[in-house]
Design a protein around this motif. Structure first.
Motif: not given
Ligand SMILES: Cc1ncc(COP(=O)(O)O)c(C=O)c1O
Length: 293
Positions: A45-51, A57-58, A62-66, A145-149
């Motif tokens: 599920c890499l795509d889900f984690h990236l999403e 970040m949004v 955070f500034p846009a990161v590719s 719901d935001i995955k922060t540290v």
């Protein structure tokens, strides 16, 4: 099978990886993260984690990161490490600056660090006989719901549970609503129907939760995303946690009260087996179609 670290584009042994002491992730927990597991050499599920990483970040401006380049870096680190059953940890902080609560977004460069390591499997006895958890009042902030540290309440609750002889902790709101585990989501089974907390700011939108919901639909199990209380959970037939590392972990007691007959339930076993089958056989293809998490 080397354990490796990645720091802003450079790969090295974990022991050689360092970050500046004024990284805002270090000083303010101003960072987001993901943990991606592999099984049988396939990242799941890499795509889900990236999403979800992008969404986190949004949410924190955070500034846009590719996200594509982060995905490529994850795959490349994973391939170099060549650990078939690995956990890839990815953390992105807002950047490095002289310590000050406020920040100047125009001067900050997000810092990207990763590690890849073998997964230490949960003890066979936990999978076979289930685990025991303790309920703690949820004292976390309002954007779980935001995955922060920012995981101190989770770490303290987990440690308190271990110190008291249990295996993990679950968070319950002041009003008695069961939220989630310290690093997992939670399901109960009552009268043949599965219940899990709906996606609100009070819980993390877990990737495993999402996959398990998909499995339930494919297996034609009745499932609803609905609040439930600790009292209702204690009266349930089955309970289990879901998470990238926990996978589907049966819970057989809460605060020393048995769940159901105190043994691992049939539905928990079935869902674990199907999740593992998807991870091992299908890898990334196993994710249900992309949609908003
Ligand atoms: C608080 C919390 N809830 C739920 C989860 C489960 O999420 P996932 O299935 O994406 O690993 C995690 C995972 O770390 C978590 O930290």
């Amino acid at each position: 099978m080397p354990e490796l670290a990645y720091v802003n584009g450079k790969i090295m042994p974990i022991s050689e990886a360092t970050i500046p002491i004024e990284d805002r992730g270090y000083q303010f927990a101003d960072a987001v993260y993901e943990v991606i597991a592999s099984d049988n050499g396939k990242l799941f599920c890499l795509d889900f984690h990236l999403e979800r990483l992008e969404r986190s970040m949004v949410a924190l401006h955070f500034p846009a990161v590719s996200i594509e380049s982060i995905g490529q870096a994850i795959v490349s680190l994973f391939e170099q490490a060549a650990i078939p059953r690995a956990a890839v940890y990815v953390q992105i902080s807002r950047g490095v600056a002289a310590r000050n609560h406020a920040y100047d977004a125009s001067t900050l460069q997000p810092q990207i660090v990763m590690t890849v390591r073998p997964i230490h499997e949960a003890p066979a006895a936990s999978r076979e006989n289930g685990i025991r958890v303790l309920a703690f009042t949820d004292n976390r902030w309002g954007r779980c719901d935001i995955k922060t540290v920012q995981l101190l309440p989770n770490a303290m609750a987990k440690q308190a549970a271990l110190d008291a002889g249990a295996n993990d902790a679950i968070f319950v709101s002041k009003e008695g609503i069961v939220r989630e585990g310290t690093s997992s989501n939670l399901f109960i089974v009552s009268g043949g129907t599965l219940f899990t907390h709906p996606l609100t700011p009070e819980i993390l939108p877990g990737i495993t939760r999402r996959v398990v919901l998909d499995i339930c639909r494919k297996l034609r199990l009745s499932v609803v995303e609905q609040f439930f209380t600790l009292e209702e959970a204690l009266a349930a037939d089955e309970m289990f946690l879901t998470g990238t590392i926990a996978e589907v972990m049966p819970v057989v007691a809460v605060d020393d009260e048995p769940i159901g007959n105190g043994a691992v339930g049939e539905i928990s076993r079935k869902l674990y087996a199907e999740l593992k089958r998807r991870m091992r056989e299908e890898g990334d293809i196993a994710c249900p179609a992309r949609s908003t998490l």
